[in-house]
Design a protein around this motif. Sequence first.
Motif, PDB file in Angstrom:
ATOM      1  N   LEU A  58       0.867  -1.174   0.000  1.00 49.99           N
ATOM      2  CA  LEU A  58       0.000   0.000   0.000  1.00 49.99           C
ATOM      3  C   LEU A  58       0.900   1.219   0.000  1.00 49.99           C
ATOM      4  CD1 LEU A  58      -2.825   1.331   0.401  1.00 49.99           C
ATOM      5  CD2 LEU A  58      -2.416   1.114   2.864  1.00 49.99           C
ATOM      6  N   VAL A  59       0.701   2.098  -0.968  1.00 52.68           N
ATOM      7  CA  VAL A  59       1.485   3.334  -1.023  1.00 52.68           C
ATOM      8  C   VAL A  59       0.543   4.523  -1.154  1.00 52.68           C
ATOM      9  CG1 VAL A  59       3.476   2.192  -2.076  1.00 52.68           C
ATOM     10  CG2 VAL A  59       1.805   3.309  -3.535  1.00 52.68           C
ATOM     11  N   THR A  60       1.016   5.670  -0.711  1.00 52.32           N
ATOM     12  CA  THR A  60       0.221   6.889  -0.809  1.00 52.32           C
ATOM     13  C   THR A  60       1.131   8.102  -0.944  1.00 52.32           C
ATOM     14  OG1 THR A  60      -1.519   8.204   0.249  1.00 52.32           O
ATOM     15  CG2 THR A  60       0.118   7.203   1.716  1.00 52.32           C
ATOM     16  N   MET A  61       0.620   9.118  -1.585  1.00 54.25           N
ATOM     17  CA  MET A  61       1.296  10.406  -1.629  1.00 54.25           C
ATOM     18  C   MET A  61       0.837  11.263  -0.451  1.00 54.25           C
ATOM     19  SD  MET A  61       3.415  10.447  -4.179  1.00 54.25           S
ATOM     20  CE  MET A  61       3.836   8.930  -3.365  1.00 54.25           C
ATOM     21  N   GLY A  62      -0.153  10.772   0.281  1.00 56.96           N
ATOM     22  CA  GLY A  62      -0.597  11.450   1.491  1.00 56.96           C
ATOM     23  C   GLY A  62      -1.701  12.461   1.246  1.00 56.96           C
ATOM     24  N   ALA A  63      -2.288  12.867   2.349  1.00 55.67           N
ATOM     25  CA  ALA A  63      -3.423  13.794   2.307  1.00 55.67           C
ATOM     26  C   ALA A  63      -3.037  15.151   1.710  1.00 55.67           C
ATOM     27  CB  ALA A  63      -4.007  13.970   3.702  1.00 55.67           C
ATOM     28  N   ARG A  64      -1.806  15.565   1.906  1.00 54.56           N
ATOM     29  CA  ARG A  64      -1.401  16.888   1.420  1.00 54.56           C
ATOM     30  C   ARG A  64      -1.498  16.975  -0.104  1.00 54.56           C
ATOM     31  NH1 ARG A  64      -2.159  21.540   0.922  1.00 54.56           N
ATOM     32  NH2 ARG A  64      -0.457  23.007   0.630  1.00 54.56           N
ATOM     33  N   ALA A  65      -1.189  15.895  -0.803  1.00 56.53           N
ATOM     34  CA  ALA A  65      -1.297  15.914  -2.267  1.00 56.53           C
ATOM     35  C   ALA A  65      -2.746  16.136  -2.683  1.00 56.53           C
ATOM     36  CB  ALA A  65      -0.756  14.607  -2.859  1.00 56.53           C
ATOM     37  N   SER A  66      -3.687  15.471  -2.013  1.00 48.76           N
ATOM     38  CA  SER A  66      -5.107  15.663  -2.336  1.00 48.76           C
ATOM     39  C   SER A  66      -5.566  17.076  -1.998  1.00 48.76           C
ATOM     40  CB  SER A  66      -5.965  14.644  -1.571  1.00 48.76           C
ATOM     41  OG  SER A  66      -5.697  13.346  -2.029  1.00 48.76           O
ATOM     42  N   GLN A  67      -5.109  17.580  -0.871  1.00 48.28           N
ATOM     43  CA  GLN A  67      -5.480  18.940  -0.458  1.00 48.28           C
ATOM     44  C   GLN A  67      -4.975  19.967  -1.458  1.00 48.28           C
ATOM     45  OE1 GLN A  67      -3.662  19.054   3.396  1.00 48.28           O
ATOM     46  NE2 GLN A  67      -5.301  17.888   4.378  1.00 48.28           N
ATOM     47  N   PHE A  68      -3.727  19.819  -1.890  1.00 53.00           N
ATOM     48  CA  PHE A  68      -3.161  20.781  -2.830  1.00 53.00           C
ATOM     49  C   PHE A  68      -3.884  20.720  -4.168  1.00 53.00           C
ATOM     50  CE2 PHE A  68       0.206  22.289  -5.794  1.00 53.00           C
ATOM     51  CZ  PHE A  68       0.269  23.591  -5.331  1.00 53.00           C
ATOM     52  N   SER A  69      -4.223  19.512  -4.624  1.00 53.29           N
ATOM     53  CA  SER A  69      -4.999  19.378  -5.861  1.00 53.29           C
ATOM     54  C   SER A  69      -6.322  20.118  -5.739  1.00 53.29           C
ATOM     55  CB  SER A  69      -5.289  17.901  -6.155  1.00 53.29           C
ATOM     56  OG  SER A  69      -4.159  17.256  -6.634  1.00 53.29           O
ATOM     57  N   GLU A  70      -6.983  19.933  -4.624  1.00 58.53           N
ATOM     58  CA  GLU A  70      -8.274  20.589  -4.390  1.00 58.53           C
ATOM     59  C   GLU A  70      -8.129  22.110  -4.353  1.00 58.53           C
ATOM     60  OE1 GLU A  70     -11.583  20.698  -0.858  1.00 58.53           O
ATOM     61  OE2 GLU A  70     -10.638  18.778  -1.288  1.00 58.53           O
ATOM     62  N   GLU A  71      -7.063  22.599  -3.742  1.00 55.87           N
ATOM     63  CA  GLU A  71      -6.819  24.044  -3.691  1.00 55.87           C
ATOM     64  C   GLU A  71      -6.642  24.615  -5.097  1.00 55.87           C
ATOM     65  OE1 GLU A  71      -3.400  24.549  -1.148  1.00 55.87           O
ATOM     66  OE2 GLU A  71      -4.463  23.652   0.567  1.00 55.87           O
ATOM     67  N   LEU A  72      -5.877  23.914  -5.930  1.00 56.22           N
ATOM     68  CA  LEU A  72      -5.673  24.373  -7.308  1.00 56.22           C
ATOM     69  C   LEU A  72      -6.992  24.386  -8.079  1.00 56.22           C
ATOM     70  CD1 LEU A  72      -2.381  22.449  -8.194  1.00 56.22           C
ATOM     71  CD2 LEU A  72      -2.624  24.928  -7.842  1.00 56.22           C
ATOM     72  N   PHE A  73      -7.802  23.362  -7.907  1.00 57.73           N
ATOM     73  CA  PHE A  73      -9.082  23.284  -8.604  1.00 57.73           C
ATOM     74  C   PHE A  73     -10.008  24.410  -8.155  1.00 57.73           C
ATOM     75  CE2 PHE A  73     -13.332  21.710  -9.506  1.00 57.73           C
ATOM     76  CZ  PHE A  73     -13.184  21.239 -10.805  1.00 57.73           C
ATOM     77  N   LYS A  74     -10.114  24.623  -6.852  1.00 58.35           N
ATOM     78  CA  LYS A  74     -10.997  25.672  -6.323  1.00 58.35           C
ATOM     79  C   LYS A  74     -10.555  27.061  -6.753  1.00 58.35           C
ATOM     80  CE  LYS A  74     -12.865  23.287  -2.307  1.00 58.35           C
ATOM     81  NZ  LYS A  74     -12.903  23.199  -0.847  1.00 58.35           N
ATOM     82  N   ALA A  75      -9.257  27.230  -6.998  1.00 60.93           N
ATOM     83  CA  ALA A  75      -8.731  28.518  -7.447  1.00 60.93           C
ATOM     84  C   ALA A  75      -8.834  28.677  -8.963  1.00 60.93           C
ATOM     85  CB  ALA A  75      -7.275  28.664  -6.999  1.00 60.93           C
ATOM     86  N   SER A  76      -9.528  27.739  -9.617  1.00 55.94           N
ATOM     87  CA  SER A  76      -9.702  27.735 -11.075  1.00 55.94           C
ATOM     88  C   SER A  76      -8.373  27.668 -11.819  1.00 55.94           C
ATOM     89  CB  SER A  76     -10.505  28.969 -11.523  1.00 55.94           C
ATOM     90  OG  SER A  76     -11.777  28.953 -10.919  1.00 55.94           O
TER      91      SER A  76
END
Length: 187
Positions: A58-76
């Motif tokens: 099991l590997v992950t890039m972690g929650a921060r990668a998902s958070q940063f993706s979401e921030e970029l999306f919300k900022a258009s």
Amino acid sequence: YGYFHCASIENTLVVYGDNGAERGRFRFPRQPDGRHLCLADYFVPASSGKRDVLALQLVTMGARASQFSEELFKASRYDDYLHFHGLSVETAEGLAEFWHRRVRHELGIGAADSPTIEQLFNQAYQGSRYSLGYPACPRLDDQALILELLGADRIGVALTDEMQLNPEQSTSALIMHHPEARYFSIA
């Protein structure tokens, strides 16, 4: 990642703890035509009285990668979002392949790995890494057993109600060490 004692019973792989008690089961479909393959075929049968070994990862890039993706999306910032999301997903896949290579070496089968990247992409090594959701192991519910066995909470990975890994940039797999283990189609 971790190693677990196991044995097969028909289309089922039974996983045992160090004390010999059953920890869980993976049930796999069998090809209706052709060679009639099933992932359980790559392990010793329980009727032999022997135990085999199953590697899980099991590997992950972690929650921060998902958070940063979401921030970029919300900022258009869609272009940045798509590039970062793609990078983080591919990095998770690269990390999974890194650990798969390590498992092959720890199991003593890594010497058969091809020396070239191109051949490695064509599965020029012994064994295979199977992620849930693909035809040979379609049951996403089995994610729960993998996460339990590996103690996924230690690295911040959980399951959604739909049995998807969270954070998104994560992947799990069963690693088969059998020399004939290759990807195959069920249909």
